[in-house]
Structure formats: structure tokens, C-alpha cells
Design an enzyme around this catalytic site. Structure first.
Site, PDB file in Angstrom:
ATOM      1  N   GLU A 122      -8.702   5.476   9.642  1.00 31.47           N
ATOM      2  CA  GLU A 122      -9.481   5.596   8.407  1.00 31.47           C
ATOM      3  C   GLU A 122     -10.064   4.276   7.936  1.00 31.47           C
ATOM      4  O   GLU A 122      -9.624   3.191   8.314  1.00 31.47           O
ATOM      5  CB  GLU A 122      -8.656   6.224   7.294  1.00 31.47           C
ATOM      6  N   CYS A 182       7.052   0.257   6.378  1.00 37.43           N
ATOM      7  CA  CYS A 182       7.289   0.020   4.948  1.00 37.43           C
ATOM      8  C   CYS A 182       7.509   1.388   4.274  1.00 37.43           C
ATOM      9  O   CYS A 182       6.756   2.326   4.546  1.00 37.43           O
ATOM     10  CB  CYS A 182       6.097  -0.688   4.315  1.00 37.43           C
ATOM     11  N   GLY A 222      -2.340  -0.003   9.967  1.00 35.18           N
ATOM     12  CA  GLY A 222      -1.992  -0.997  10.983  1.00 35.18           C
ATOM     13  C   GLY A 222      -1.641  -2.339  10.394  1.00 35.18           C
ATOM     14  O   GLY A 222      -1.957  -2.641   9.237  1.00 35.18           O
ATOM     15  N   SER A 226      -4.862  -8.718   5.530  1.00 37.12           N
ATOM     16  CA  SER A 226      -3.640  -8.425   4.791  1.00 37.12           C
ATOM     17  C   SER A 226      -2.479  -8.209   5.756  1.00 37.12           C
ATOM     18  O   SER A 226      -2.590  -7.448   6.703  1.00 37.12           O
ATOM     19  CB  SER A 226      -3.861  -7.162   3.952  1.00 37.12           C
ATOM     20  N   LEU A 243       3.585  -8.729  -0.666  1.00 36.66           N
ATOM     21  CA  LEU A 243       4.857  -9.345  -1.065  1.00 36.66           C
ATOM     22  C   LEU A 243       5.842  -8.295  -1.587  1.00 36.66           C
ATOM     23  O   LEU A 243       6.907  -8.094  -1.024  1.00 36.66           O
ATOM     24  CB  LEU A 243       4.585 -10.431  -2.109  1.00 36.66           C
ATOM     25  N   HIS A 244       5.494  -7.663  -2.682  1.00 34.49           N
ATOM     26  CA  HIS A 244       6.180  -6.477  -3.222  1.00 34.49           C
ATOM     27  C   HIS A 244       7.601  -6.666  -3.738  1.00 34.49           C
ATOM     28  O   HIS A 244       8.130  -5.772  -4.404  1.00 34.49           O
ATOM     29  CB  HIS A 244       6.165  -5.322  -2.214  1.00 34.49           C
ATOM     30  N   ASN A 250       0.577   4.220  -5.138  1.00 32.94           N
ATOM     31  CA  ASN A 250       0.030   5.513  -4.734  1.00 32.94           C
ATOM     32  C   ASN A 250       1.182   6.296  -4.141  1.00 32.94           C
ATOM     33  O   ASN A 250       1.774   5.868  -3.155  1.00 32.94           O
ATOM     34  CB  ASN A 250      -1.025   5.307  -3.635  1.00 32.94           C
ATOM     35  N   CYS A 261      -3.702   3.695   1.976  1.00 34.38           N
ATOM     36  CA  CYS A 261      -3.376   3.520   3.379  1.00 34.38           C
ATOM     37  C   CYS A 261      -2.756   4.723   4.096  1.00 34.38           C
ATOM     38  O   CYS A 261      -1.636   5.115   3.807  1.00 34.38           O
ATOM     39  CB  CYS A 261      -2.345   2.405   3.376  1.00 34.38           C
TER      40      CYS A 261
HETATM   41  N1  SAH Z   1      -0.130  -3.985   7.261  1.00 31.50           N
HETATM   42  C1  SAH Z   1      -0.918  -4.750   6.350  1.00 31.50           C
HETATM   43  C2  SAH Z   1      -2.236  -4.096   5.964  1.00 31.50           C
HETATM   44  C3  SAH Z   1      -2.229  -2.638   5.638  1.00 31.50           C
HETATM   45  S1  SAH Z   1      -1.556  -2.125   4.098  1.00 31.50           S
HETATM   46  C4  SAH Z   1      -0.096  -5.097   5.144  1.00 31.50           C
HETATM   47  O1  SAH Z   1       1.053  -4.696   5.049  1.00 31.50           O
HETATM   48  O2  SAH Z   1      -0.575  -5.844   4.303  1.00 31.50           O
HETATM   49  C5  SAH Z   1      -2.678  -2.673   2.881  1.00 31.50           C
HETATM   50  C6  SAH Z   1      -2.053  -2.801   1.503  1.00 31.50           C
HETATM   51  O3  SAH Z   1      -1.831  -1.505   0.923  1.00 31.50           O
HETATM   52  C7  SAH Z   1      -0.715  -3.496   1.527  1.00 31.50           C
HETATM   53  O4  SAH Z   1      -0.593  -4.407   0.486  1.00 31.50           O
HETATM   54  C8  SAH Z   1       0.227  -2.364   1.339  1.00 31.50           C
HETATM   55  O5  SAH Z   1       1.444  -2.845   0.886  1.00 31.50           O
HETATM   56  C9  SAH Z   1      -0.530  -1.482   0.376  1.00 31.50           C
HETATM   57  N2  SAH Z   1      -0.034  -0.118   0.299  1.00 31.50           N
HETATM   58  C10 SAH Z   1       0.377   0.671   1.314  1.00 31.50           C
HETATM   59  N3  SAH Z   1       0.820   1.852   0.854  1.00 31.50           N
HETATM   60  C11 SAH Z   1       0.668   1.813  -0.482  1.00 31.50           C
HETATM   61  C12 SAH Z   1       0.955   2.746  -1.520  1.00 31.50           C
HETATM   62  N4  SAH Z   1       1.472   3.933  -1.254  1.00 31.50           N
HETATM   63  N5  SAH Z   1       0.671   2.379  -2.791  1.00 31.50           N
HETATM   64  C13 SAH Z   1       0.131   1.170  -3.064  1.00 31.50           C
HETATM   65  N6  SAH Z   1      -0.163   0.253  -2.123  1.00 31.50           N
HETATM   66  C14 SAH Z   1       0.113   0.564  -0.847  1.00 31.50           C
END
Ligand code: SAH
Length: 350
Positions: free
Chosen positions: A90, A114, A163, A195, A219-220, A293, A336
Site C-alpha cells: 500500500e 510491533c 515494511g 522511518s 520511539l513510542h 489507529n 500502516c
Molecule cells: N517500519 C518503519 C516504517 C513503517 S511504520 C517504522 O517502524 O518506523 C510507520 C509509522 O507508523 C511508525 O512510526 C509506526 O510506529 C506507525 N504506526 C504503525 N501502526 C500504527 C498504528 N496502529 N497507529 C499509529 N501509528 C502507527
């Protein structure tokens, strides 16, 4: 024999390839500009028929096709791209005042696992090739009626689709080289963000390429314990490892680093804000606060507005700039991996 992807070459390389086939060099220029415009070989109208046939035998001209397209009320467009092997990835087009940003995928699925992210639910299927990532950008540029260089309609790229870009390092680096190549669509590395969930050694390797792209870190969480609970990668690289590599990146490139921070209950205390400030000492940085999300199986609970506000104020008080990311396209499964999963499961049920 597997065909080569036409968009996988720079103009200079294409000239060499055509030399080897005794095709005149000016033809390479024509082919290159058609390829960057995403024109099928059959429609490369000023090439002799025999050359078109020869090229068709050897090359894929459109590594990615737009398979489905969903437009949100806010103008955001979500794409499902079909690859030659029928895999689906996507992308998202976001329209801003300054231009159009495309978010592209770097892998089919993701191995990082994650807990909050839909892309990793079924693991990684495969890496995308550089030419496929170029194809994602060119397919949308063509759809918008854009051309090359100043005529492009895509101005910015974020590698934030499905990815982990640094888990597909060589192809991603090659993609950046191809998409910023002077006679192509020519998007400056300064307008490209990558990212990553934090593969520390690869962040250093990226720094050594000296590319001037924006490094964005998912980071989170601000303690190893909290981060390990939501991101598998934190079991491999501690926050100390991660920040050592980020400082290395910053000292090498002097580019402002962006942090993505999901607003989840348990990770937005004042202490979290203070720890961010301390980890970021010496960096020029910005924190993007991201509303969660909701995805299937995610254990994360959104932070309350009050807690979010306090977290933001504490960041500010500690000298860290932060903004809440606008949620674009939430009515079309903007996050994502969500749209791909929904459409694939609907298709499997029909
Ligand atoms: N693998 C890379 C890029 C893809 S994710 C990474 O981890 O950065 C892109 C961004 O979307 C990341 O910051 C990820 O943490 C965030 N993301 C993924 N799922 C999400 C969700 N359900 N809600 C909010 N952000 C999300």
C-alpha cells in the site's frame, strides 16, 4: 529468465546497457525518459518497432500497477499497488499546501512485529526491489498528470508504508539514488524521510552514506521495559544503543531527527517527556505525537486528552518541539498495513 525492471537503472547505466546491445545512445535517453514517465514500452512511440520488441523481451516496464484507489473526504488517497508476482502493498498520497507527499512501502509485510502495527501481523513476505519502490512513486506521479524534474507532481516521499526500510537496506539506498537522479523525477533527498523502528547498526550505516534524508525514529516509549513490551526490536537494541546511533547520525549529517511517538496510556507521563529530553540532549529534533489507529490484536489503549496535553507541555518545558500529527485518511484505513489486510481478507471471503 526473470525480466529486469527498466526503472532500476540510471540514465548512464541504461546507456551502457544499450551500448552492449548496439543500440544507439540517444535511444537510451528516449527510453529513460519514457521509463521515468511510466510509459509502457508498447507506447514508446518514437522507438522502432523491433527495438520495442527487443526491450519487451528483456525488461518489465511497469513493475507496479495501481490496483485499487480510495479517496478520503480530506483528499488523502490510499493506493493498493499490485506487484508482478501479484503481491499487494500500500501507499498513501497526502496533499499539502507545499506539495504532494507519497508514503510508500518498502517490504511486503514486515518482520519487526510491533504490537500496534497491522503490517507485521503475518510477518515479512519479501523485500521490495528498488525498481518496485520507484514504480510506486512513478505510478502515482503519472496518475496525477506529472512528468519529470520540475513537472513532477510528487514533491516529497516518506518511507513509512509497510515494511522496515533498514531491513531492506541496499534496495532502499538504491531507491533513493534512483529517485533523486538528476534526469529522473529528481526528488531531492532532503524531501525524503525514512522511518525506522530502530535498527541501530543500520542507522550508522545510513549515516555513512551521507544522504541528507530525514531520519525518523519510531520511539513510542522511553524505558527499555516499556519499549520491549510493544516493539520486538527493543529486545535487540536498547535505548542506549538506539540513541548512540541517532547521535552518530546527527553528528554526521546535521539533519534534524524526527521522533514518532504513539499516544498510548502508560507512555505519556511527565517522566516520559523528561526522559525524551534527556535522550535528545545535543540533537536537533522534533517529536510527532501520533494518535493510535486501532488495529486488530493491539493491546494499546489511547492516552486521554488531558494526559496528552500534560505530556506535550512537559516536552515544551524541556525544550523539545512537538506537534500532534494530523490524522489524514482515517476513514480509509490510513494506518500502516490496515487497508491491505482488509481488502485481502474481503477478497479471500468472496
Ligand atoms: N517500519 C518503519 C516504517 C513503517 S511504520 C517504522 O517502524 O518506523 C510507520 C509509522 O507508523 C511508525 O512510526 C509506526 O510506529 C506507525 N504506526 C504503525 N501502526 C500504527 C498504528 N496502529 N497507529 C499509529 N501509528 C502507527
Amino acid at each position: 529468465m526473470e525480466k529486469k525492471i527498466l526503472q532500476e537503472y540510471t540514465l548512464d547505466e541504461l546507456k551502457c546497457l544499450m551500448d552492449q546491445r548496439s543500440v544507439k545512445r540517444f535511444r537510451a535517453e528516449q527510453i529513460y525518459s519514457f521509463a521515468c514517465n511510466y510509459t509502457p514500452i508498447a507506447e514508446m512511440s518514437n522507438l522502432p518497432k523491433e527495438l520495442r520488441e527487443q526491450l519487451t523481451e528483456e525488461f518489465d516496464d511497469r513493475p507496479v500497477e495501481i490496483y485499487k484507489k480510495y479517496e478520503s473526504k480530506d483528499g488523502t488517497v490510499k493506493f493498493l499497488f499490485k506487484l508482478q508476482d501479484n503481491n499487494i502493498v500500500e501507499g498513501v498520497l497526502m496533499k499539502y499546501k507545499y506539495g504532494n507527499t507519497i508514503c510508500i512501502s518498502t517490504q511486503v509485510g514486515c518482520a519487526m512485529g510491533c504490537v500496534f502495527c497491522a503490517s507485521g501481523i503475518d510477518g515479512k513476505i519479501r523485500n521490495l526491489k528498488a525498481g518496485e519502490m520507484v514504480g510506486e512513486v512513478l505510478a502515482v506521479n503519472q496518475l496525477l498528470g506529472g512528468g519529470l524534474k520540475e513537472d513532477r507532481k510528487i514533491t516529497n516521499i516518506v518511507l513509512m508504508g509497510s515494511g522496515e526500510p533498514l531491513d531492506n537496506f541496499d534496495n532502499v539506498a538504491r531507491f533513493i539514488e534512483l529517485i533523486s537522479y538528476k534526469s529522473s523525477i529528481n526528488i531531492s533527498p532532503r524531501n525524503i524521510s525514512l522511518s525506522t523502528c530502530g535498527l541501530a547498526p543500520k542507522i550508522k550505516k545510513l549515516a555513512d552514506l551521507d544522504l541528507q534524508i530525514t531520519l525518523t525514529i519510531s520511539l513510542h516509549a522511553t524505558t527499555d521495559e516499556n519499549r520491549r513490551a510493544i516493539m520486538k526490536v527493543a529486545n535487540v537494541y536498547s535505548l542506549a544503543d538506539l540513541f548512540e546511533s541517532i547521535h552518530y547520525y546527527f553528528n554526521k549529517t546535521h539533519r534534524r531527527v524526527v521522533f514518532e511517538y504513539i499516544l498510548s496510556k502508560g507512555n505519556v507521563s511527565k517522566a516520559d517527556a523528561k526522559r525524551i529530553a534527556s535522550l535528545c540532549k545535543g540533537l536537533s529534533c522534533h517529536v510527532n505525537m501520533i494518535p493510535i489507529n486501532k488495529t486488530p490484536n493491539s493491546p494499546l489503549v489511547p492516552a486521554s486528552d488531558i494526559k496528552t496535553r500534560e505530556f506535550f507541555e512537559e516536552l515544551k518545558a524541556n525544550g523539545i518541539s512537538a506537534t500532534t500529527r494530523r490524522t489524514l485518511g482515517s476513514d480509509i484505513d490510513g494506518a500502516c498495513g490496515q487497508l491491505r489486510r482488509r481488502v485481502l481478507s474481503e477478497e479471500n471471503n468472496t
